[in-house]
Write an enzyme that holds these catalytic residues in place. Sequence first.
Site, short mmCIF file in Angstrom:
data_model
loop_
_atom_site.label_atom_id
_atom_site.label_comp_id
_atom_site.label_asym_id
_atom_site.label_seq_id
_atom_site.Cartn_x
_atom_site.Cartn_y
_atom_site.Cartn_z
N GLU A 152 0.87 -1.18 0.00
CA GLU A 152 0.00 0.00 0.00
C GLU A 152 0.91 1.23 0.00
OE1 GLU A 152 -2.56 -0.70 3.38
OE2 GLU A 152 -3.76 -2.14 2.25
N ARG A 206 -0.91 9.01 1.10
CA ARG A 206 -2.35 9.19 0.99
C ARG A 206 -2.79 10.64 0.91
NH1 ARG A 206 -5.45 4.99 4.87
NH2 ARG A 206 -4.81 3.36 3.46
#
Length: 533
Positions: free
Chosen positions: A115, A281
Amino acid sequence: MESIYKSDVVVVGSGISGLMVAISLFPRKVTLVTKKKLGEVSSSAWAQGGIAAAVGNDDHPDIHFADTIKASSGLNNDEAVKLITSEALEIVQFLEKINIHFDKDEEKNFCLSIEAAHSRRRVLKINGDQSGKFIIKKLIKHAKKQDHITFVEDVSVDHIVQKDNACEGIVGHMNKPGVVDNFVFLQAPNVVLATGGIGSIYAYTTNPRDIYGEGVAMAARAGAKLSDMEFVQFHPTALDIGLDPAPLLTEAIRGEGAHIVDENYNRFMQTIHPDKELAPRDVVARAIFRERENGRSTFLDCRHFKPNSFQSLFPTAYEFLKKTKIDSTKDLIPIIPAAHYHMGGVKVDLTGQTSVKGLWACGETSSTGAHGANRLASNSLLEAFVFAKKIAEAINSKTIDQTKLEKINIENYFPKEKTISKIRAKKYIWQLRSNMTRNVGLERNNQSLNQAFIEFDRIERESKHLSAKLKDMILISRLITYAAIMRQESRGTHYRNDFAKIDNTFAFSNVFTIEDMNQYLLNKNFVEETNIA
Ligand code: SIN
């Protein structure tokens, strides 16, 4: 009418943190209280990513530590990061021992996914994107076998009861339709708050609707110190099909090579960050936000995936798409950034203890410093497990005699007046959520933050007798806005377009109490300031 439960420890919440603390507290007598049925109001159960742990051959806890620090924009408590990264393997072993098995390949090696901002494949998963669901199911099964835990379901908690500045329990009320005055007193010298984050104070969120920060609100009213409240993480890829909450499209989909595009198939992340779709993010979320502000639509593009791979790797996401007739092999998938995780919360030390005697906080409710200004994906379940164990160890090492608990008159904690109806509260809750998204969202500035304060005042004035939920939501929103005003720089998830750069004179965590915020608000006149602007 009131019911009274006495125990050594009251645990509030039945997500991973609440269940794990309760399980680990053996042999203490624990009352675990939860708003609905066990595990029902829990962000953990919706977690699609898994647990980050340095278990791969090319990995080491020190590399996991370095990645966490790098993603977090310099505000971590290094000791907390060290704790979670070094104890990750032990947690995984514990979970496997209680029959929580992670996906493995034919040679019995863990299937690890990657991720954003992880330099290695290190996220352990269960059945692709269903980690949270399986972990919660198994933890509940395990917890139910434990004689030391009493479960109290369908109770909303309202106030922390204190005596001589120490915790004496929690007062709440039954959540049954038609039942108005059924109060519950959960008496114990230790209270562990594990009520999750704050996602639902925003119009777009990936959190369950009942996750709005009531644990942090209660702790704040009890005088506890809060920390890092301005740091709200927005997940870049929630499914944008008008559902509330917005279904999550796990970052692992980008880990498998999904592109982010606008309606002209332009992969705009290519020009924004060298890691493109797997940039941190906050960077991806802000880029999508700006595209949308500029009138463009934003999508995830998985059309190049191998046939059937989307369905087998991401069954949860696949089901959402199927329901809405989106075919990932042919269609672009509409996405929107949505409030996902709160790095801030009740400030705790390395044992999960807050600044109020007997009050503990775990998981997203707490602020351990492990996530700094921007959490590394899949570190949250890890933090919840590690700190749940620390809290249990700390409480288990104390002498507790709950038989000595004195009689307390809890009537003072019962509401004295009727609150507004649920229907009216809904209207104001929606206004509050829109206000937070507009003014305290992915981009903020002095004017928008002041405007947010004006809106809180108006909602409070117009709604008159606030429901408990609306009251908590306003308080959490104010606390976040106050912290965002104080931080005159941009760092991690906190982006101010009037102070667009990182400023190292602010390289510290913002720790404050409700009293500090109230003092600040007393001296302000927001209407005048906004008119001038
Ligand atoms: C995701 O699966 O993208 C979410 C994981 C996380 O928030 O840690």
